[in-house]
Enzyme design. Sequence first.
Site, short mmCIF file in Angstrom:
data_model
loop_
_atom_site.label_atom_id
_atom_site.label_comp_id
_atom_site.label_asym_id
_atom_site.label_seq_id
_atom_site.Cartn_x
_atom_site.Cartn_y
_atom_site.Cartn_z
N GLY A 241 0.73 -1.31 -0.03
CA GLY A 241 0.11 -0.20 0.06
C GLY A 241 0.94 1.34 -0.10
O GLY A 241 0.29 2.36 -0.04
N GLU A 275 3.82 -6.80 1.66
CA GLU A 275 3.25 -7.13 0.24
C GLU A 275 3.30 -5.90 -0.50
O GLU A 275 2.43 -5.35 -1.06
CB GLU A 275 2.00 -7.81 0.33
CG GLU A 275 1.73 -8.72 1.04
CD GLU A 275 0.31 -9.28 1.23
OE1 GLU A 275 -0.66 -8.37 1.01
OE2 GLU A 275 -0.11 -10.29 1.93
N GLY A 277 3.67 -3.49 -3.78
CA GLY A 277 3.65 -3.72 -5.22
C GLY A 277 4.06 -2.38 -6.04
O GLY A 277 5.04 -2.38 -6.42
N TYR A 318 -9.22 5.65 -12.70
CA TYR A 318 -9.06 6.28 -11.17
C TYR A 318 -9.01 7.71 -11.38
O TYR A 318 -8.57 8.65 -10.26
CB TYR A 318 -7.93 5.96 -10.38
CG TYR A 318 -7.52 4.33 -10.34
CD1 TYR A 318 -8.52 3.68 -9.63
CD2 TYR A 318 -6.50 3.90 -10.57
CE1 TYR A 318 -8.51 2.19 -9.46
CE2 TYR A 318 -6.33 2.48 -10.62
CZ TYR A 318 -7.05 1.62 -9.84
OH TYR A 318 -7.30 0.38 -9.88
N CYS A 344 -12.01 5.43 -28.61
CA CYS A 344 -13.37 6.15 -28.60
C CYS A 344 -14.03 6.26 -27.19
O CYS A 344 -15.19 5.67 -27.06
CB CYS A 344 -14.25 5.60 -29.54
SG CYS A 344 -13.43 5.90 -31.39
N GLU A 345 -13.63 7.01 -26.42
CA GLU A 345 -14.09 7.27 -24.92
C GLU A 345 -13.39 8.60 -24.64
O GLU A 345 -12.31 8.97 -24.83
CB GLU A 345 -13.73 6.28 -23.93
CG GLU A 345 -14.05 4.72 -24.10
CD GLU A 345 -15.38 4.31 -23.79
OE1 GLU A 345 -16.13 5.05 -23.02
OE2 GLU A 345 -15.59 3.25 -24.06
N TYR A 372 0.70 -1.30 -12.21
CA TYR A 372 -0.95 -1.28 -12.76
C TYR A 372 -0.95 -0.47 -13.94
O TYR A 372 -1.79 0.24 -14.37
CB TYR A 372 -1.67 -0.42 -11.76
CG TYR A 372 -1.56 -1.10 -10.21
CD1 TYR A 372 -1.99 -2.53 -10.00
CD2 TYR A 372 -1.04 -0.65 -8.95
CE1 TYR A 372 -1.71 -3.07 -8.77
CE2 TYR A 372 -0.77 -1.24 -8.27
CZ TYR A 372 -1.41 -2.40 -7.94
OH TYR A 372 -1.35 -2.96 -6.53
#
Length: 418
Positions: A241, A275, A277, A318, A344-345, A372
């Site tokens: 985290g 942990e 990442g 996000y 196309c967004e 990510y």
Amino acid sequence: MSTPPGFARYADRLWAEALPLDELAERFGTPCYVYSRAAIEERWALYRSALGVAGDVCYAVKANGNLALLQLLARHGAGFDIVSGGELERVLHAGGDAARVVFSGVGKGTDEIRRALQAGIRCFNVESAAELERIASVAATENTPAPVALRVNPDVNPETHPYIATGLAQSKFGIALEEAEALYLQAANDPRLEVRGIACHIGSQLLSVAPLTEAAERLAALARRLQEQGISLDHIDAGGGLGVHYIDEQPPTPAEHIEAISAPLRDLGVSVLVEPGRAIVAEAGILLTRIEYLKHNGGKEFAIVDAGMNDYLRPALYDAAHTLEAVTPSEAELRPVDVVGPVCESADTFARDCTLPAAAGGLLAIRSAGAYGAVMASQYNARPRPPEVLVDGTQAHLIRRRETIDELMSGESLLPEG
Ligand SMILES: *Cc1c(COP(=O)(O)O)cnc(C)c1O
């Protein structure tokens, strides 16, 4: 010239270690993920030395599961935090040690549990009573007691984006602290299970260590109650985290992270697992993209780049902000532009009002894209996923080649005649 760790400007260009990024763009095309081996190893070493020999750093594979990165970390003795059977196979294929794997996630399937048990993983981080029962029944058929920790929910607010906050009472993650004790007693009396520890993970991109300490204090209190009842614990897994630098954040260091969680756990006689990442790989990667077109619309200026939200989803998912940087010098004047992709967004936007020397053909680096990023890439709009390149000094290793259009269609079938 000495080799700088990671990415730095030198002689008017942005470099990945000892290679100019414009040369990498020529060689591998764009869009393209570029990682620095030295930057990954530096972050790894900070965690490793802060935790000391009594603990294990279990890299969270979901942040970036490229085989070469897993191999690099495995060679350094990493443990791994996995969330699926697919991630387990990646770790094993890359030479990771199953005995250092912890298995997290709220929806473990029966086949995934069986395979992990057969491989001999260190621990299942169990997320519910129903999952504990399923793991026990697989353990019975396999005739192998399953090593378990309960992932408890310490109900602390990590003060991060709601999509990546996982430790609040009303979240799908973890088991409420009040319910955990009874479940531990049940597990301790079940011959199909071996209680190993307590786990938690309160969220991601944390920019203060205070919630981590608060969570660790609650875990320590639970650990003491369990020990008083004769349940011995091998480890406490404090999750990952730690936040990273995207724009102007000032994240705590790995050493501060480790100190914040270790202090409350010190006298319990258990080893500590973490942990991380994002904190290992995010800043060690960039996404290299080229400006295709400039366009004026409704009084705004857009730079349309060749990377899209399918290649890098975080900004769309996000609303994540990133530092964008021109790779090479440009004659173009500095002005605010919206940097958008070809998908196309409207969400396909990497930056708004970003001051850049925008010129068609210019190369941009989206910084801190190592976590990510590639793992979330999709083929939306039938766009092949980008390559990944690991730079090691003056060497560039293509660790995943660009997908082909044929591969996009390879699993599909046309209907029979008629
Ligand atoms: C996602 C996740 C991690 C890693 O989180 P980072 O913010 O990338 O460090 C660790 N543990 C669990 C259980 C996770 O789901």
